[in-house]
Design an enzyme around this catalytic site. Structure first.
Site, PDB file in Angstrom:
ATOM      1  N   ASP A  79       3.650  20.900  10.098  1.00 40.01           N
ATOM      2  CA  ASP A  79       4.728  20.168  10.922  1.00 40.01           C
ATOM      3  C   ASP A  79       4.443  18.990  11.000  1.00 40.01           C
ATOM      4  O   ASP A  79       3.539  18.615  11.846  1.00 40.01           O
ATOM      5  CB  ASP A  79       5.069  21.298  11.967  1.00 40.01           C
ATOM      6  CG  ASP A  79       5.408  22.539  11.693  1.00 40.01           C
ATOM      7  OD1 ASP A  79       6.639  22.755  11.200  1.00 40.01           O
ATOM      8  OD2 ASP A  79       4.759  23.477  11.844  1.00 40.01           O
ATOM      9  N   ASP A 110      -2.542  19.306   8.021  1.00 36.79           N
ATOM     10  CA  ASP A 110      -1.571  20.029   8.877  1.00 36.79           C
ATOM     11  C   ASP A 110      -0.197  20.215   8.327  1.00 36.79           C
ATOM     12  O   ASP A 110       0.277  19.385   7.010  1.00 36.79           O
ATOM     13  CB  ASP A 110      -1.344  19.164  10.033  1.00 36.79           C
ATOM     14  CG  ASP A 110      -0.475  19.553  11.067  1.00 36.79           C
ATOM     15  OD1 ASP A 110      -0.383  20.690  11.404  1.00 36.79           O
ATOM     16  OD2 ASP A 110       0.714  18.693  11.428  1.00 36.79           O
TER      17      ASP A 110
END
Length: 243
Positions: free
Chosen positions: A39, A37
């Site tokens: 953020d 991922d």
């Protein structure tokens, strides 16, 4: 990969049956690829995200308390849940403009650059709920060197927590999701990874560890060593100084 024990991960999502499976080991394992991922996992964009969404909420007269549970979900899904269908296009365009221009203070999280650089180019990917344009400006603002494979919200029909994003990331690298490790910080992303069949590594910070459900939970990527081998990416605990 054999289970460490008979503990189970329980994953629930709206309009879907509960998924249960044994916990899988992460430390000491070798994976075909690692899907990150972005953020909250590789970069800290929280201040910029909050500034953007608070401005958006103010424009629409909305209570921003919904943000507490929205991290990790595509903006288009969040917007669609908050405004009437006839206002969606304008509302989504507004938050996109705000987020693309709000990039001040975005930084690389500890251990993120080291993890990416340690993994071979063909065994890593970023899988993000950002649009392609937003992912590009945040990566640039952070100074992070991205992998060649970056899956964004523009590449999928159904975003996290649907399994499509991580399944697509694995496919673009040429591997089965079940042989991949996903590194995430948000519940929506972990549900996506679980349902895609991936092993999961959660990084607590954006959310407390107690709120995360994963095969292994850490507080920072600096705790681990990612090593490229002939058979894949080996995961180990980083030796403590002097230890």
């Amino acid at each position: 990969m054999t289970p460490l024990n008979d503990r189970t991960i329980l994953v629930s999502e709206a309009k879907a049956a509960e998924v249960s499976r044994p916990l899988r080991p992460v430390i000491g394992q070798t994976f075909d690829a690692v899907l990150f991922d972005m953020d909250g996992t590789l970069i800290d964009s929280t201040p910029a995200v909050l500034r953007s969404w608070l401005a958006w909420c103010s424009a629409y007269g909305l209570d921003p308390s919904f943000l507490d549970g929205a991290h990790g979900q595509p903006a288009r899904d969040i917007v669609a849940s908050l405004v009437p269908p006839e206002e969606f296009d304008a509302a989504f365009e507004r938050i996109q403009r705000l987020e693309i221009t709000e990039v001040g203070g975005i930084t690389v999280l500890p251990g993120a650059a080291e993890a990416l650089s340690a993994i071979g180019e063909y065994r890593k990917a970023i899988v993000t709920s950002c649009t392609r344009a937003l992912a590009a400006v945040r990566i640039t603002a952070s100074g992070l060197v991205p992998p060649r494979v970056v899956v964004t919200a523009d590449d999928v029909k159904r975003g996290k927590p649907d399994p499509e994003p991580f399944a697509l990331g694995a496919r673009r690298l040429g591997f089965e999701p079940g042989r991949c490790l996903v590194v995430e910080d948000a519940s929506a992303g972990l549900r996506s990874a679980h349902n895609a069949g991936c092993t999961t590594l959660a990084v607590a910070g954006t959310h407390p560890a107690v709120d995360l459900c994963a095969d292994l939970i850490i507080t920072s990527l600096i705790e681990l060593e990612f090593s490229a081998t002939a058979s894949g990416i080996h995961i180990a605990r980083r030796a403590s100084p002097g230890g």
